[in-house]
Design a protein around this motif. Structure first.
Motif, mmCIF file in Angstrom:
data_model
loop_
_atom_site.group_PDB
_atom_site.id
_atom_site.type_symbol
_atom_site.label_atom_id
_atom_site.label_comp_id
_atom_site.label_asym_id
_atom_site.label_seq_id
_atom_site.Cartn_x
_atom_site.Cartn_y
_atom_site.Cartn_z
ATOM 1 N N UNK A 1 19.532 6.434 -4.256
ATOM 2 C CA UNK A 1 18.725 6.883 -5.386
ATOM 3 C C UNK A 1 19.568 7.165 -6.625
ATOM 4 N N UNK A 2 20.849 7.394 -6.435
ATOM 5 C CA UNK A 2 21.723 7.680 -7.579
ATOM 6 C C UNK A 2 21.851 6.475 -8.514
ATOM 7 N N UNK A 3 21.523 5.304 -8.001
ATOM 8 C CA UNK A 3 21.583 4.081 -8.822
ATOM 9 C C UNK A 3 20.246 3.779 -9.499
ATOM 10 N N UNK A 4 19.308 4.719 -9.430
ATOM 11 C CA UNK A 4 17.992 4.543 -10.042
ATOM 12 C C UNK A 4 17.733 5.674 -11.024
ATOM 13 N N UNK A 5 16.547 5.657 -11.626
ATOM 14 C CA UNK A 5 16.151 6.722 -12.543
ATOM 15 C C UNK A 5 15.477 7.879 -11.805
ATOM 16 N N UNK A 6 15.399 7.807 -10.499
ATOM 17 C CA UNK A 6 14.721 8.832 -9.711
ATOM 18 C C UNK A 6 15.584 10.082 -9.578
ATOM 19 N N UNK A 7 14.941 11.249 -9.724
ATOM 20 C CA UNK A 7 15.617 12.534 -9.584
ATOM 21 C C UNK A 7 14.960 13.317 -8.446
ATOM 22 N N UNK A 8 15.754 14.131 -7.756
ATOM 23 C CA UNK A 8 15.260 14.845 -6.580
ATOM 24 C C UNK A 8 14.095 15.772 -6.905
ATOM 25 N N UNK A 9 14.035 16.281 -8.118
ATOM 26 C CA UNK A 9 12.979 17.240 -8.479
ATOM 27 C C UNK A 9 11.638 16.558 -8.760
ATOM 28 N N UNK A 10 11.637 15.223 -8.920
ATOM 29 C CA UNK A 10 10.404 14.518 -9.284
ATOM 30 C C UNK A 10 9.373 14.571 -8.164
ATOM 31 N N UNK A 11 8.095 14.723 -8.558
ATOM 32 C CA UNK A 11 7.007 14.667 -7.602
ATOM 33 C C UNK A 11 6.591 13.209 -7.401
ATOM 34 N N UNK A 12 6.308 12.857 -6.155
ATOM 35 C CA UNK A 12 5.954 11.470 -5.836
ATOM 36 C C UNK A 12 4.701 11.047 -6.593
ATOM 37 N N UNK A 13 3.760 11.968 -6.785
ATOM 38 C CA UNK A 13 2.520 11.646 -7.498
ATOM 39 C C UNK A 13 2.770 11.193 -8.931
ATOM 40 N N UNK A 14 3.893 11.598 -9.514
ATOM 41 C CA UNK A 14 4.184 11.273 -10.904
ATOM 42 C C UNK A 14 4.972 9.974 -11.060
ATOM 43 N N UNK A 15 5.344 9.352 -9.948
ATOM 44 C CA UNK A 15 6.158 8.144 -10.007
ATOM 45 C C UNK A 15 5.303 6.913 -10.272
ATOM 46 N N UNK B 1 0.845 -1.193 0.000
ATOM 47 C CA UNK B 1 0.000 0.000 0.000
ATOM 48 C C UNK B 1 0.882 1.246 0.000
ATOM 49 N N UNK B 2 0.680 2.109 -0.968
ATOM 50 C CA UNK B 2 1.491 3.318 -1.061
ATOM 51 C C UNK B 2 1.108 4.295 0.049
ATOM 52 N N UNK B 3 2.080 4.654 0.891
ATOM 53 C CA UNK B 3 1.807 5.573 1.997
ATOM 54 C C UNK B 3 2.635 6.855 1.908
ATOM 55 N N UNK B 4 3.334 7.039 0.807
ATOM 56 C CA UNK B 4 4.158 8.234 0.654
ATOM 57 C C UNK B 4 3.278 9.438 0.286
ATOM 58 N N UNK B 5 3.589 10.644 0.802
ATOM 59 C CA UNK B 5 2.796 11.842 0.502
ATOM 60 C C UNK B 5 2.991 12.278 -0.948
ATOM 61 N N UNK B 6 1.951 12.138 -1.752
ATOM 62 C CA UNK B 6 2.065 12.366 -3.195
ATOM 63 C C UNK B 6 2.351 13.816 -3.566
ATOM 64 N N UNK B 7 2.032 14.754 -2.696
ATOM 65 C CA UNK B 7 2.220 16.172 -3.033
ATOM 66 C C UNK B 7 3.662 16.628 -2.881
ATOM 67 N N UNK B 8 4.524 15.798 -2.253
ATOM 68 C CA UNK B 8 5.927 16.159 -2.055
ATOM 69 C C UNK B 8 6.771 15.771 -3.257
ATOM 70 N N UNK B 9 7.892 16.459 -3.410
ATOM 71 C CA UNK B 9 8.931 15.992 -4.321
ATOM 72 C C UNK B 9 9.848 15.046 -3.545
ATOM 73 N N UNK B 10 10.708 14.338 -4.259
ATOM 74 C CA UNK B 10 11.656 13.439 -3.605
ATOM 75 C C UNK B 10 12.583 14.238 -2.686
ATOM 76 N N UNK B 11 13.025 15.403 -3.137
ATOM 77 C CA UNK B 11 13.891 16.236 -2.296
ATOM 78 C C UNK B 11 13.178 16.648 -1.013
ATOM 79 N N UNK B 12 11.902 16.988 -1.130
ATOM 80 C CA UNK B 12 11.148 17.413 0.050
ATOM 81 C C UNK B 12 10.969 16.282 1.059
ATOM 82 N N UNK B 13 10.709 15.077 0.582
ATOM 83 C CA UNK B 13 10.501 13.989 1.534
ATOM 84 C C UNK B 13 11.820 13.590 2.203
ATOM 85 N N UNK B 14 12.933 13.745 1.497
ATOM 86 C CA UNK B 14 14.233 13.496 2.130
ATOM 87 C C UNK B 14 14.477 14.522 3.233
#
Length: 285
Positions: free
Chosen positions: A116-130, A84-97
């Protein structure tokens, strides 16, 4: 070696119905426990008692603390990931860190970014878009950066494609090997997680039907491919599970010498999935 998890005679009832009954096990550093069972077997109830969200009968200790009484302290060293996804979708990855850095005393932001550097995830990405796979990668990176000692996974790869599943399990394997850590994995994908496990606990209707280290279980049970002409002879050894395949019959035996079975067919390595089915379908003697 000091146990990270100790469970003794654990039971939990809802309205006089026992969801789990008389469960005992321990976990120390390096152990990976597969918690297996059909829907309604009691896996979620057991996990929730470990997380301190349910009152229970018996004794439970995580890192020397009772989770129900010391939940906030326990959760500093115990992490949980579910399907079950429990991450806050309105945050960016940088914000949740940054948020994790403020709320968790053990969180290492640099370590999270390194994962995260070993993945395609970028700090600017919004969690809702993942995608779901990306969210699982992010969740795992956050957990691993908290330096917890016990990780509890509840169907963590449900709905993920093969690449994300393989990456996830690779990261878990490396993580548990790095320090004084243990993992509990609840999953329906028995064959998929078998290679990760050191121990197994199989539940049926809230009760333990199979338990122990995989090495001891493999030593106890024998699988053999039986040609049709030897089927009657093999049945004299009381197989606990029979599976019809194209050109032969697979039989599973409990505490029968493999030497006694060699003349009847080809002895194979026992598969945990076959043992699971034997215990769930009631073929066991």
């Amino acid at each position: 070696m000091e146990n990270l998890v100790e469970v003794s005679r654990l039971s939990k009832a809802f309205n006089n119905h026992k969801a789990i009954a008389d469960i005992s096990f321990t976990l120390s550093s390096g152990q990976v426990l597969g918690l297996l069972g059909h829907n309604g077997a009691g896996k979620s109830t057991l996990i929730n008692t470990l997380l301190g969200t349910l009152h229970y009968d018996g004794d439970v200790s995580l890192l020397g603390l009772a989770p129900e009484k010391h939940r906030s302290k326990v959760m500093e060293k115990v992490a949980y990931i579910s399907d079950v996804n429990s991450l806050p979708c309105w945050m960016t990855i940088k914000q949740i860190i940054n948020y994790m850095k403020g709320v968790h005393p053990q969180f290492d932001a640099d370590k999270a970014k390194s994962y995260l550097s070993n993945t395609e995830l970028k700090l600017r990405m919004k969690i809702a878009q993942l995608s779901k796979g990306m969210k699982v990668q992010l969740h795992l990176a956050l957990v691993m950066a908290t330096d917890v000692q016990v990780l509890i996974l509840d169907e963590p790869t449900l709905g993920l494609d093969l690449i994300y599943r393989e990456t996830f399990y690779r990261d878990i394997t490396l993580w548990v090997q790095q320090s004084h850590r243990s993992v509990i994995i609840a999953s329906h994908e028995v064959s998929e997680i078998e290679h990760l496990l050191t121990d197994v606990l199989v539940l049926k209707s809230g009760k333990v039907v199979l338990q122990g280290s995989l090495d001891s279980i493999y030593a106890q049970y024998t699988s053999i491919c039986i040609p049709q002409e030897n089927r009657e002879k093999a049945e004299q050894y009381s197989p606990i599970y029979i599976k019809e395949e194209k050109e032969h019959t697979l039989m599973l035996f409990n505490d029968v010498s493999s030497e006694a079975l060699l003349e009847l067919g080809q002895v194979l390595k026992t598969r945990l999935s076959d043992l699971f089915l034997a215990k769930q379908l009631g073929f066991t003697a």
